[in-house]
Enzyme design. Sequence first.
Site, PDB file in Angstrom:
ATOM      1  N   ASP A 118       0.834  -1.225  -0.091  1.00 24.63           N
ATOM      2  CA  ASP A 118      -0.105   0.092   0.114  1.00 24.63           C
ATOM      3  C   ASP A 118       0.893   1.281  -0.019  1.00 24.63           C
ATOM      4  O   ASP A 118       2.101   1.330   0.410  1.00 24.63           O
ATOM      5  CB  ASP A 118      -0.899  -0.107   1.164  1.00 24.63           C
ATOM      6  N   THR A 169       0.291   4.240   1.283  1.00 27.87           N
ATOM      7  CA  THR A 169       0.195   5.169   2.385  1.00 27.87           C
ATOM      8  C   THR A 169       0.707   4.468   3.591  1.00 27.87           C
ATOM      9  O   THR A 169       0.091   3.305   3.853  1.00 27.87           O
ATOM     10  CB  THR A 169      -1.281   5.679   2.986  1.00 27.87           C
ATOM     11  N   ASP A 203      -2.279  -2.380   7.018  1.00 28.11           N
ATOM     12  CA  ASP A 203      -2.282  -1.823   8.411  1.00 28.11           C
ATOM     13  C   ASP A 203      -3.883  -1.628   8.735  1.00 28.11           C
ATOM     14  O   ASP A 203      -4.145  -1.558   9.810  1.00 28.11           O
ATOM     15  CB  ASP A 203      -1.472  -0.810   8.635  1.00 28.11           C
TER      16      ASP A 203
END
Length: 804
Positions: free
Chosen positions: A321, A323, A560
Site C-alpha cells: 500500500d 500510505t 495496516d
Amino acid sequence: MTERARTDVEQSGPGGEPARRAAREPVNPGLTTAEVAERVARGEVNDVPVRSSRSAAEIVRANVFTRFNAIIGVLFVIILVVGPIQDGLFGFVIVANTGIGIVQELRAKKTLDNLAVIGEARPTVRRDGVTEEIPTSAVVLDDIIELGPGDKVIVDGEVRESDSLEIDESLLTGEADPVLKKPGEQVMSGSFVVAGGGAFTATKVGRQAYAAQLAEEASRFTLVHSELRSGISQILKYVTWMMIPTAIGLILSHLLTLGLPGDAAIRRMVAGIVPMIPEGLVLLTSVAFAIGVIRLGRKKCLVQELPAIEGLARVDVVCLDKTGTLTEGGMDVNGLRTLDGEEAYIRQVLGALGESDPRPNASLQAIIEEYPADGGWRCTQSLPFSSARKYSGASFNGPDGESSTWLLGAPDILLPSGDQRLAETDALNAQGLRVLLLARAERELDDPEVTRGVRPTALVVLEQRLRPDAPDTLHYFEEQGVRAKVLSGDNAVSVGAVAGKLRLPGADAPVDARELPGERDAMAAEIEEGAVFGRVTPQQKRDMVAALQSRSHNVAMTGDGVNDVLALKDADIGVAMGSGSEATRAVAQIVLLNNSFATLPSVVAEGRRVIGNITRVATLFLTKTVYSVLLAILVACWQIPYPYLPRHLTLLSTLTIGIPAFFLALAPNKERARPHFVRRVMRYAIPSGLITGAAAFVTYLLARSYYTGPDALPAETSAATLTLFLTAMWVLAIIARPYTWWRIALVLAMGLAFLIVLATPWLQTFFALRLVGTTMPWAAVGIAVVAAVLLELTWRWVARRFPA
C-alpha cells in the site's frame, strides 16, 4: 470531544448550514449511571474477548501431536521397557523439538495479546451529561458515542447527531468513497470517520456487532505453507511405510533365524529403525527458525509462526500500500503560488484557517505547521472539510476589522471547468503533488452556492512524506528478483508519481483498477504487466492477490487497515504494521512492530539463510536415512545380526550430523531460495547413503569372517562403526564446503571427539565400542578411503547431471 470541538460542532451544522438552530436543541446527555448498571446486569455489554492468535491449548496440541513425535515416542517407550537407558537417548529429541515450537508460539501470542490491548480504541461516550473515554469493552447498549475524524465505529448504531459526518464503509461495501451520514441512518462497526463529526446510539454490542463477527472470521487461524515442513513430513510419511516391513523383518530374523533373546532382538530392531527417521532434521529446523525469530525480534519484527520466515523468503511478488508503507503519515507544504494578493497576507489567512478547525486532516495539518496562526483573526463561522464537497471554509473578522469568507479545497471543484489554472494543477498532480486552492468567497458559508464566483488567491502545493528507507528497500527486492506491486486507493497518476520518485520499475505506467477486467485470467495478465494500481477497492485487493496466485506466484501482502484483512488473509504471507488494527495483526504471519517497511529485507535474508542452510544439512540427515534402510535390508537378506545398537548410531549421528549441522545451519548464507526441497536434497542423499551403507556392510562382512568366538559381535560392530563414522565424516566434509577456518575446525573437532571415545575406557564401555587388533581396524579405514573417493566422484557427476 473537547470543549472547543463541541463549540465548533454547535457553530456549524450539516452541509455547512449554521448550527445555531441545532445548538438550541438539547444535546442528549446519554445514559445515567443507574441505566448503565442495569444494562451491565443484563449482559448488554460490548465484552468481546480479544483473540489475536491460536489459544495456548491449540498451540500445545499442534506441537505435541505430530507424526514425528508419534514414531519416536513409540520406539522410545519400547526401549524404556527392554532397556538399557543409553539405548533410548534418541527419545529426548521429542522434548527439545516440541518445547521449542511451543515456547516460540506462546511468546508470539503474548506479544500479540499485549499489542491488541495497546492498540484498542477508546471511544468517547456521554453519560450523565459528561463525555468520557472508556474501554471498548465497557460500552453498553444505548450508549451515546461521539465521533470525530479518524475515530473508529466500534459497535453498530443509529446516527443521532451529524455535522457533515462522513463514514468510510469500504470494508463492508467495497465502496471506496465515504458515505455522508444523516440522523436516523445506520452506522456499522468496522467503519471509521473520515470527515465531520457527530454522535450515534449503540444498537448492537458484543458478538451481535459486525466488528465482532469480523474479528471471529479473522481469528480463524491458518498455518502458512512451508515447503520445508511439508517436505520433511512427506519424507517421514515414506519412512513410516518403510519402517513397518523392515521392523517385522528384523525382529523375525533375530528371533527365529538367529535365536537371539527377546530384549536383544528388540534392541537390534530399534537400532535398525531409529536411524531411518531424520529426527535431528525436525529439531534442527525448529531451532533454526526459532533463532531466526529471535534475531528478527531484535529488529522489532514479530514472527507469529516459525515457517513464516521461510514463506517470505520464497515470495516473488510483494503487494504494497502507498500510505504508511512507501510514504509516512503526514504531508509537507512544497510551495505557495500566489494568484492574487500579498504573500504575507495569504500566509495569515492560511494560519487562521488552520486554527479554525479543531480536527485538521493531514493536508490542513501540514498548512498549520508551515503557517502558524498569529492570533489576530477571529473565526465567526466554520465549515469542516468534507470529501463529498472537497473543500472547507471559514469566516473571519481580520486584524483590521474587515469580515471575509475563505474556502480551501480542490481546484477542479472551486474553479469553473476550462479555467487556465486547472492545467497547472493537473501538471502538479502528475508529479505526485497535491494542490489546494485558497479562494475568497463573495457569499456566506451557509449559501448552497458559496463556491460560485470565488476569487482565486493562491495555490498551496503539498507533497507526501516519502519514507527515507523506501528506495533502498524497493531496490533490494528488485535485486532479489521480487517484483513490487503498489495497490492504492488513491488516484493512479498520483500514486505512479510517488512510486516514480522511489525509482520503482513500471511506475511510469500506472493503472486505474476500475478499468481492470473482472475475469481472473485476464486480470492476472494485466497485474503481471503493471506495477502501480490506483483506485483499488478492498475486494479488488483480495481478487488481485488470488489472480497472482493463479499464475503460481508466491504473494506477500502488507497492510495496516481493517480494509486490508481479506487480502492479508488470502496472501501466502501477510505482513501487518504494529500500529494497525487488531484484526489486521491477528491474520498476519509477520507484524512489523516498528511500522518500518525497511525491516522486510531482514526477514527475507533471514529466511534465505534458514532455507539454504537447512537444505544443505538435510543431506546429512537423509544420507543416514538411506544407509539405515540399506543396512536393514542387507542384514535381513543375509540373515545376520544387525551390526549396531541404538547407542552406536546415537553417537555417530551426534558427531557426524547433529552437532556440525547445528553450526552449519546458523552460518551466513545468501543463497536464493529455490523450490523442490525434497528433490534437491535426495539427489545427493541417495547416492551418499548407498555408498556409506555399502562400505559399512562390506566391513561388517569382512569382520564376521575375521573374528571368531562368542564375543566376536562387539568386535565386528566396532570395525563396522569405524568405517561408517569415517565415511559419514567425508560426507560432512563435502557439505561443509567452501571451507573457512571454523568449518575446518568443526570437522576436525568431531574426528577428535570420536578418537576420545575409542581411547577412553569408560566411554568404550558406555558405547560398547572397542577395536580389536590392528588388521581389521586398518581394513575398515581402507574401505572408508575407497568410499570417500566414490563419494567425491559421485557428487561431481550429480552436480553436472542434475543441476539445481
